[in-house]
Design a protein around this motif. Sequence first.
Motif, PDB file in Angstrom:
ATOM      1  N   ARG A 119     -72.020  59.979  11.865  1.00 16.90           N
ATOM      2  CA  ARG A 119     -72.221  58.628  12.371  1.00 16.90           C
ATOM      3  C   ARG A 119     -72.996  58.636  13.684  1.00 16.90           C
ATOM      4  NH1 ARG A 119     -67.188  54.986  14.678  1.00 16.90           N
ATOM      5  NH2 ARG A 119     -68.455  53.402  15.741  1.00 16.90           N
ATOM      6  N   ALA A 120     -72.646  59.549  14.576  1.00 16.53           N
ATOM      7  CA  ALA A 120     -73.300  59.598  15.886  1.00 16.53           C
ATOM      8  C   ALA A 120     -74.789  59.886  15.753  1.00 16.53           C
ATOM      9  CB  ALA A 120     -72.632  60.649  16.765  1.00 16.53           C
ATOM     10  N   ALA A 121     -75.173  60.731  14.779  1.00 17.51           N
ATOM     11  CA  ALA A 121     -76.585  61.077  14.610  1.00 17.51           C
ATOM     12  C   ALA A 121     -77.389  59.860  14.175  1.00 17.51           C
ATOM     13  CB  ALA A 121     -76.726  62.206  13.594  1.00 17.51           C
ATOM     14  N   ILE A 122     -76.849  59.077  13.249  1.00 15.48           N
ATOM     15  CA  ILE A 122     -77.559  57.884  12.769  1.00 15.48           C
ATOM     16  C   ILE A 122     -77.680  56.847  13.871  1.00 15.48           C
ATOM     17  CG2 ILE A 122     -77.334  55.865  11.265  1.00 15.48           C
ATOM     18  CD1 ILE A 122     -78.449  58.162   9.780  1.00 15.48           C
ATOM     19  N   GLU A 123     -76.601  56.598  14.587  1.00 14.47           N
ATOM     20  CA  GLU A 123     -76.632  55.567  15.631  1.00 14.47           C
ATOM     21  C   GLU A 123     -77.532  55.990  16.792  1.00 14.47           C
ATOM     22  OE1 GLU A 123     -72.588  54.494  16.503  1.00 14.47           O
ATOM     23  OE2 GLU A 123     -72.327  53.529  14.550  1.00 14.47           O
ATOM     24  N   ARG A 124     -77.579  57.276  17.084  1.00 15.35           N
ATOM     25  CA  ARG A 124     -78.507  57.760  18.116  1.00 15.35           C
ATOM     26  C   ARG A 124     -79.950  57.602  17.643  1.00 15.35           C
ATOM     27  NH1 ARG A 124     -76.405  62.275  18.620  1.00 15.35           N
ATOM     28  NH2 ARG A 124     -77.704  63.477  17.193  1.00 15.35           N
ATOM     29  N   MET A 125     -80.195  57.899  16.359  1.00 16.63           N
ATOM     30  CA  MET A 125     -81.540  57.798  15.816  1.00 16.63           C
ATOM     31  C   MET A 125     -82.024  56.349  15.796  1.00 16.63           C
ATOM     32  SD  MET A 125     -83.538  60.293  14.712  1.00 16.63           S
ATOM     33  CE  MET A 125     -82.425  61.522  14.072  1.00 16.63           C
ATOM     34  N   MET A 126     -81.114  55.401  15.579  1.00 16.88           N
ATOM     35  CA  MET A 126     -81.508  53.997  15.577  1.00 16.88           C
ATOM     36  C   MET A 126     -81.998  53.555  16.948  1.00 16.88           C
ATOM     37  SD  MET A 126     -79.035  51.784  13.083  1.00 16.88           S
ATOM     38  CE  MET A 126     -77.497  52.375  13.739  1.00 16.88           C
ATOM     39  N   LYS A 127     -81.404  54.096  18.004  1.00 17.98           N
ATOM     40  CA  LYS A 127     -81.839  53.749  19.351  1.00 17.98           C
ATOM     41  C   LYS A 127     -83.235  54.298  19.629  1.00 17.98           C
ATOM     42  CE  LYS A 127     -77.137  53.636  21.234  1.00 17.98           C
ATOM     43  NZ  LYS A 127     -76.176  54.259  22.180  1.00 17.98           N
ATOM     44  N   GLU A 128     -83.549  55.441  19.024  1.00 26.12           N
ATOM     45  CA  GLU A 128     -84.838  56.090  19.248  1.00 26.12           C
ATOM     46  C   GLU A 128     -85.920  55.558  18.318  1.00 26.12           C
ATOM     47  OE1 GLU A 128     -84.184  60.235  18.754  1.00 26.12           O
ATOM     48  OE2 GLU A 128     -82.733  60.390  20.382  1.00 26.12           O
ATOM     49  N   SER A 129     -85.505  55.008  17.163  1.00 34.54           N
ATOM     50  CA  SER A 129     -86.478  54.566  16.162  1.00 34.54           C
ATOM     51  C   SER A 129     -86.183  53.132  15.752  1.00 34.54           C
ATOM     52  CB  SER A 129     -86.427  55.490  14.935  1.00 34.54           C
ATOM     53  OG  SER A 129     -87.246  55.001  13.901  1.00 34.54           O
ATOM     54  N   PRO A 130     -86.804  52.152  16.405  1.00 32.76           N
ATOM     55  CA  PRO A 130     -86.592  50.747  16.035  1.00 32.76           C
ATOM     56  C   PRO A 130     -86.891  50.478  14.561  1.00 32.76           C
ATOM     57  CG  PRO A 130     -87.776  50.905  18.113  1.00 32.76           C
ATOM     58  CD  PRO A 130     -87.724  52.289  17.548  1.00 32.76           C
ATOM     59  N   GLU A 131     -87.816  51.248  13.983  1.00 30.28           N
ATOM     60  CA  GLU A 131     -88.156  51.041  12.579  1.00 30.28           C
ATOM     61  C   GLU A 131     -86.973  51.364  11.673  1.00 30.28           C
ATOM     62  OE1 GLU A 131     -90.114  49.926   9.245  1.00 30.28           O
ATOM     63  OE2 GLU A 131     -90.670  49.583  11.343  1.00 30.28           O
ATOM     64  N   LEU A 132     -86.162  52.369  12.052  1.00 36.54           N
ATOM     65  CA  LEU A 132     -84.976  52.699  11.271  1.00 36.54           C
ATOM     66  C   LEU A 132     -83.972  51.551  11.335  1.00 36.54           C
ATOM     67  CD1 LEU A 132     -83.155  54.584   9.637  1.00 36.54           C
ATOM     68  CD2 LEU A 132     -82.423  55.634  11.800  1.00 36.54           C
ATOM     69  N   GLU A 133     -83.770  51.005  12.532  1.00 34.79           N
ATOM     70  CA  GLU A 133     -82.857  49.872  12.673  1.00 34.79           C
ATOM     71  C   GLU A 133     -83.363  48.682  11.854  1.00 34.79           C
ATOM     72  OE1 GLU A 133     -80.309  47.827  16.279  1.00 34.79           O
ATOM     73  OE2 GLU A 133     -82.318  48.579  16.705  1.00 34.79           O
ATOM     74  N   HIS A 134     -84.683  48.472  11.862  1.00 33.84           N
ATOM     75  CA  HIS A 134     -85.273  47.382  11.078  1.00 33.84           C
ATOM     76  C   HIS A 134     -85.050  47.613   9.583  1.00 33.84           C
ATOM     77  CE1 HIS A 134     -88.228  44.341   9.861  1.00 33.84           C
ATOM     78  NE2 HIS A 134     -88.705  45.244   9.027  1.00 33.84           N
ATOM     79  N   ARG A 135     -85.215  48.863   9.123  1.00 28.36           N
ATOM     80  CA  ARG A 135     -85.034  49.169   7.700  1.00 28.36           C
ATOM     81  C   ARG A 135     -83.585  48.938   7.275  1.00 28.36           C
ATOM     82  NH1 ARG A 135     -88.016  52.511   3.928  1.00 28.36           N
ATOM     83  NH2 ARG A 135     -89.718  52.323   5.426  1.00 28.36           N
ATOM     84  N   LEU A 136     -82.636  49.321   8.125  1.00 31.88           N
ATOM     85  CA  LEU A 136     -81.228  49.100   7.808  1.00 31.88           C
ATOM     86  C   LEU A 136     -80.892  47.608   7.773  1.00 31.88           C
ATOM     87  CD1 LEU A 136     -79.578  51.957   9.883  1.00 31.88           C
ATOM     88  CD2 LEU A 136     -79.393  51.661   7.411  1.00 31.88           C
TER      89      LEU A 136
END
Length: 248
Positions: A119-136
């Motif tokens: 979980r921590a890896a995904i949530e950290r990656m979302m902060k670094e990659s707005p596109e990932l947060e947008h895709r989710l």
Amino acid sequence: MTVRQDIHSSGIPVLCLPCEARHRGVCGALDPDHLARLAKTSSRHKIEPGVELIGDAEAVDSYSNVLSGVVKLTKSLSDGRQQIVGLQFAPDFLGRPFKAESAINAEAATAVSLCSFPRAAIERMMKESPELEHRLLKQTLNELDEAREWMVTLGRKTALEKVASFLLMIARNIDSSVDPATRSACFDLPLTRADISDFLGLTNETVSRQLTRLRMDGVIRIENNRHVTVDSISRLEQRCGGRGATAL
């Protein structure tokens, strides 16, 4: 294994090259560097049918991409009764970021293959990659739209239209490697008759009658009570009724 490197695959981890989640799932939002970092934390699992993946109110410590198979989502009442509220297919994302506890039960309806991340890896990656947060976010909104369409199916369609809509959903989603434009499909039903009845709000007898009707009309073929062949997706669409024929 030798993997051809080109402009589209350069820098992509070998493990991720054939993965549908990289092309159509949430990982498609990541650049090669982020994908390589996420891959280092990932683990792959093969799950047998009937195994619970996460329980209601269970602490969430990882998320997963569905690589193959079908995941059944259910909600439980305090008296133990359950309702199937959704199905997930490859390359869907299993889990809800930023939630400490699961609000749903997830169970392998068929043999399932998952690629899981902390979980921590995904949530950290979302902060670094707005596109990932947008895709989710986009996937979540798509699931909301699908849930609303399914409410129409359950609330307004006839028994035959419900069963046809269910079969159409499976035909379009169960094999992520099949071109969406393909006009025929073969698949094993991922749910038991009892589960299909639960999902559609029908009795077992009604589901069986409607499957027989679709078979007698030549819309589907059924072998061994489970293997379904749809020779013409468009004919099945016509039995779904109204706008839902194209929305699932």
